[in-house]
Design an enzyme around this catalytic site. Structure first.
Site, mmCIF file in Angstrom:
data_model
loop_
_atom_site.group_PDB
_atom_site.id
_atom_site.type_symbol
_atom_site.label_atom_id
_atom_site.label_comp_id
_atom_site.label_asym_id
_atom_site.label_seq_id
_atom_site.Cartn_x
_atom_site.Cartn_y
_atom_site.Cartn_z
ATOM 1 N N CYS A 1 4.970 -6.964 8.235
ATOM 2 C CA CYS A 1 5.827 -6.442 9.303
ATOM 3 C C CYS A 1 5.955 -7.518 10.371
ATOM 4 C CB CYS A 1 5.185 -5.195 9.905
ATOM 5 S SG CYS A 1 6.186 -4.394 11.183
ATOM 6 N N SER B 1 7.043 5.782 17.468
ATOM 7 C CA SER B 1 5.728 5.297 17.892
ATOM 8 C C SER B 1 5.818 4.916 19.355
ATOM 9 C CB SER B 1 5.325 4.088 17.048
ATOM 10 O OG SER B 1 5.222 4.482 15.709
ATOM 11 N N LEU B 2 5.326 5.794 20.210
ATOM 12 C CA LEU B 2 5.466 5.569 21.655
ATOM 13 C C LEU B 2 4.210 4.875 22.192
ATOM 14 C CD1 LEU B 2 7.523 6.089 23.893
ATOM 15 C CD2 LEU B 2 6.399 8.277 24.339
ATOM 16 N N HIS B 3 3.076 5.483 21.998
ATOM 17 C CA HIS B 3 1.770 4.879 22.297
ATOM 18 C C HIS B 3 1.516 4.522 23.758
ATOM 19 C CE1 HIS B 3 1.392 4.901 18.047
ATOM 20 N NE2 HIS B 3 1.933 3.745 17.792
ATOM 21 N N CYS C 1 -2.943 1.699 8.355
ATOM 22 C CA CYS C 1 -1.894 0.764 7.945
ATOM 23 C C CYS C 1 -2.352 -0.656 7.663
ATOM 24 C CB CYS C 1 -0.926 0.617 9.100
ATOM 25 S SG CYS C 1 0.441 1.650 8.950
ATOM 26 N N CYS D 1 2.635 8.566 1.852
ATOM 27 C CA CYS D 1 2.990 7.613 2.885
ATOM 28 C C CYS D 1 3.428 6.314 2.206
ATOM 29 C CB CYS D 1 1.758 7.372 3.772
ATOM 30 S SG CYS D 1 2.022 6.091 4.984
ATOM 31 N N CYS E 1 -2.138 -3.111 15.017
ATOM 32 C CA CYS E 1 -1.745 -2.814 13.633
ATOM 33 C C CYS E 1 -2.077 -3.966 12.691
ATOM 34 C CB CYS E 1 -0.256 -2.500 13.583
ATOM 35 S SG CYS E 1 0.276 -1.983 11.941
ATOM 36 N N ASN F 1 -7.359 3.854 15.058
ATOM 37 C CA ASN F 1 -8.212 3.435 13.974
ATOM 38 C C ASN F 1 -8.551 1.971 14.243
ATOM 39 O OD1 ASN F 1 -9.375 3.556 11.429
ATOM 40 N ND2 ASN F 1 -7.605 4.668 10.618
ATOM 41 N N GLU G 1 0.804 -1.218 0.000
ATOM 42 C CA GLU G 1 0.000 0.000 0.000
ATOM 43 C C GLU G 1 0.835 1.266 0.000
ATOM 44 O OE1 GLU G 1 -2.965 0.000 3.216
ATOM 45 O OE2 GLU G 1 -2.573 -2.139 3.280
ATOM 46 N N GLU H 1 8.578 -1.913 9.181
ATOM 47 C CA GLU H 1 9.397 -1.147 10.109
ATOM 48 C C GLU H 1 10.656 -0.704 9.350
ATOM 49 O OE1 GLU H 1 9.516 0.311 13.097
ATOM 50 O OE2 GLU H 1 11.612 0.707 12.599
ATOM 51 N N CYS I 1 2.827 -5.283 16.700
ATOM 52 C CA CYS I 1 2.054 -4.322 17.512
ATOM 53 C C CYS I 1 0.579 -4.759 17.546
ATOM 54 C CB CYS I 1 2.179 -2.917 16.938
ATOM 55 S SG CYS I 1 3.871 -2.305 16.992
HETATM 56 N N1 SAH Z 1 6.821 0.546 11.909
HETATM 57 C C1 SAH Z 1 6.787 1.961 11.963
HETATM 58 C C2 SAH Z 1 6.007 2.638 10.844
HETATM 59 C C3 SAH Z 1 4.695 2.030 10.419
HETATM 60 S S1 SAH Z 1 3.216 2.384 11.238
HETATM 61 C C4 SAH Z 1 6.306 2.417 13.319
HETATM 62 O O1 SAH Z 1 5.973 1.585 14.132
HETATM 63 O O2 SAH Z 1 6.326 3.614 13.582
HETATM 64 C C5 SAH Z 1 2.923 4.091 11.197
HETATM 65 C C6 SAH Z 1 2.181 4.563 12.406
HETATM 66 O O3 SAH Z 1 0.811 4.125 12.426
HETATM 67 C C7 SAH Z 1 2.797 4.054 13.709
HETATM 68 O O4 SAH Z 1 2.834 5.079 14.645
HETATM 69 C C8 SAH Z 1 1.821 2.972 14.109
HETATM 70 O O5 SAH Z 1 1.951 2.664 15.458
HETATM 71 C C9 SAH Z 1 0.502 3.597 13.709
HETATM 72 N N2 SAH Z 1 -0.630 2.681 13.601
HETATM 73 C C10 SAH Z 1 -0.661 1.411 13.170
HETATM 74 N N3 SAH Z 1 -1.902 0.908 13.236
HETATM 75 C C11 SAH Z 1 -2.686 1.899 13.717
HETATM 76 C C12 SAH Z 1 -4.082 1.995 14.024
HETATM 77 N N4 SAH Z 1 -4.898 0.967 13.842
HETATM 78 N N5 SAH Z 1 -4.532 3.177 14.501
HETATM 79 C C13 SAH Z 1 -3.698 4.226 14.671
HETATM 80 N N6 SAH Z 1 -2.393 4.192 14.415
HETATM 81 C C14 SAH Z 1 -1.878 3.039 13.940
#
Ligand code: SAH
Length: 351
Positions: free
Chosen positions: A108, A216-218, A335, A101, A115, A292, A88, A162, A112
């Site tokens: 991947c 990506s801290l979250h 994603c 993007c 994701c 999302n 994508e 990643e 996570c």
């Molecule tokens: N692997 C990298 C880049 C890919 S994801 C990373 O982890 O940063 C890009 C961003 O989208 C990351 O911050 C990821 O955590 C976030 N992401 C993935 N799935 C998501 C979802 N369902 N809702 C919101 N953010 C999401």
């Protein structure tokens, strides 16, 4: 052997020299490749050379399908690769330009919890040429805004995969896409997002200076982050923050922290307070994203008003923050969601 679109000018020079060609041909070929053209269309090259170049693995991508959001003009692309894989990419329209993007891997392996890209693991790394080709395809597909040479002005490495797990190819892609002889996209207009591979964050300033680092801290503590991101067991928050600080110090740029707000898990005001305290004193910005929801995962997003309350709490504690505008929600913006839906449909058709 390196495919054609993955070659830099030095590699093209060496190859063309072996073919008995003058040096200036390398730049010509590179310019064509950056425009997404295949050898048969490189009209300022001798016919014989075009045919020789056609025999080399091209290493690019093609647009397989595209979906345009009726809400905001966001375009979601599916690209097909020469081995049949599909990945994508998304083009988002802003007043200052168009941001693309890009994916860095097919799938991947980071696992996570929220994701969609990681549900079936990592199939393979993308090559520098394939990544460059995504941008070239979109530049050909979408007319540039007035006064600009090319449609894509900004890039975020935030698609599937990643980027730091595909380090060498990603670094080379960054070099190719920012080359003045090619697309010339300034590294300052490029963001790289990582789940926090600490050793690679540390080498990044030397290999890709000026690129904006997004982490990506979250989560505001290791207990929560361990639940969402398995990588945290290897590189816990303190190490990730130390590496991010190192990046900010080495480059003078502020680091962006991505924080997906998950209902009832990391979105309380106590989390905002904790986040503000671990980020205190760092040159950074927090990008809040209401999660999302992904069908396969049992996690829900925080509502917009609550996300804004979280942001205010951070700002009151002198941490710069924004709530990300959601784009392309009508076309499976998150994603890996679109690719999965299309693969699923293909399976259903085959059955
Ligand atoms: N692997 C990298 C880049 C890919 S994801 C990373 O982890 O940063 C890009 C961003 O989208 C990351 O911050 C990821 O955590 C976030 N992401 C993935 N799935 C998501 C979802 N369902 N809702 C919101 N953010 C999401």
């Amino acid at each position: 052997m390196t495919g054609l679109v993955s070659m830099d000018i030095a590699q093209l020079e060496a190859m063309l020299k072996d073919m008995g060609q003058p040096r200036f041909r390398a730049k010509q070929v590179f310019q064509w490749l950056s425009r997404g053209e295949r050898p048969q269309n490189m009209t300022n090259l001798p016919k014989e050379l075009r045919s020789k170049l056609s025999d080399i693995h091209f290493d690019g991508a093609e647009i397989y399908d595209k979906f345009v959001s009726k809400k905001d003009g966001t375009i979601k692309y599916l690209f097909s690769l020469s081995d049949g894989n599909i990945v994508e990419g998304v083009l988002m329209r802003y007043h200052y330009g168009n941001t693309m993007c890009i994916s860095t891997q097919v799938g991947c392996k980071m696992g996570c919890a929220f994701c969609a890209s990681t549900l079936e693991g990592c199939i393979r790394n993308l090559t520098p040429g394939e990544m460059l080709s995504f941008v070239a395809c979109v530049n050909k597909d979408v007319p540039a805004q007035e006064g600009r040479e090319r449609s894509v002005t900004n890039i975020v490495l935030m698609g599937s995969g990643e980027p730091l797990d595909n380090y060498d190819n990603t670094v080379k892609f960054l070099r190719l896409v920012s080359s003045a002889d090619g697309m010339g996209i300034s590294p300052r207009n490029i963001s790289l997002s990582t789940c926090g591979l600490v050793p690679r964050i540390r080498t990044l300033p030397a290999d890709a200076p000026h690129v904006t680092l997004s982490v990506s801290l979250h989560a505001s503590n290791d207990d929560i982050r361990n639940k969402l991101m398995p990588i945290n067991k290897l590189y816990p928050i303190a190490e990730v923050l130390a590496a991010a600080r190192g990046y900010a110090d080495a480059t003078g740029r502020r680091v962006v922290f991505e924080y997906a707000l998950v209902k009832g898990l990391n979105d309380g005001l106590e989390n905002a307070g904790e986040l503000a305290s671990i980020l205190r004193g760092m040159k950074c910005h927090v990008n809040l994203i209401p999660l999302n929801p992904v069908k396969e995962r049992n996690l829900l997003g925080t509502s917009r008003p609550e996300a804004e309350r979280f942001m205010k709490w951070l700002e009151d504690r002198k941490i710069s923050a924004t709530v990300r505008r959601e784009m392309g929600t009508d076309i499976d913006g998150a994603c890996g969601q679109l690719r999965r839906r299309v693969l699923q449909q293909q399976k259903e058709v085959q059955q």
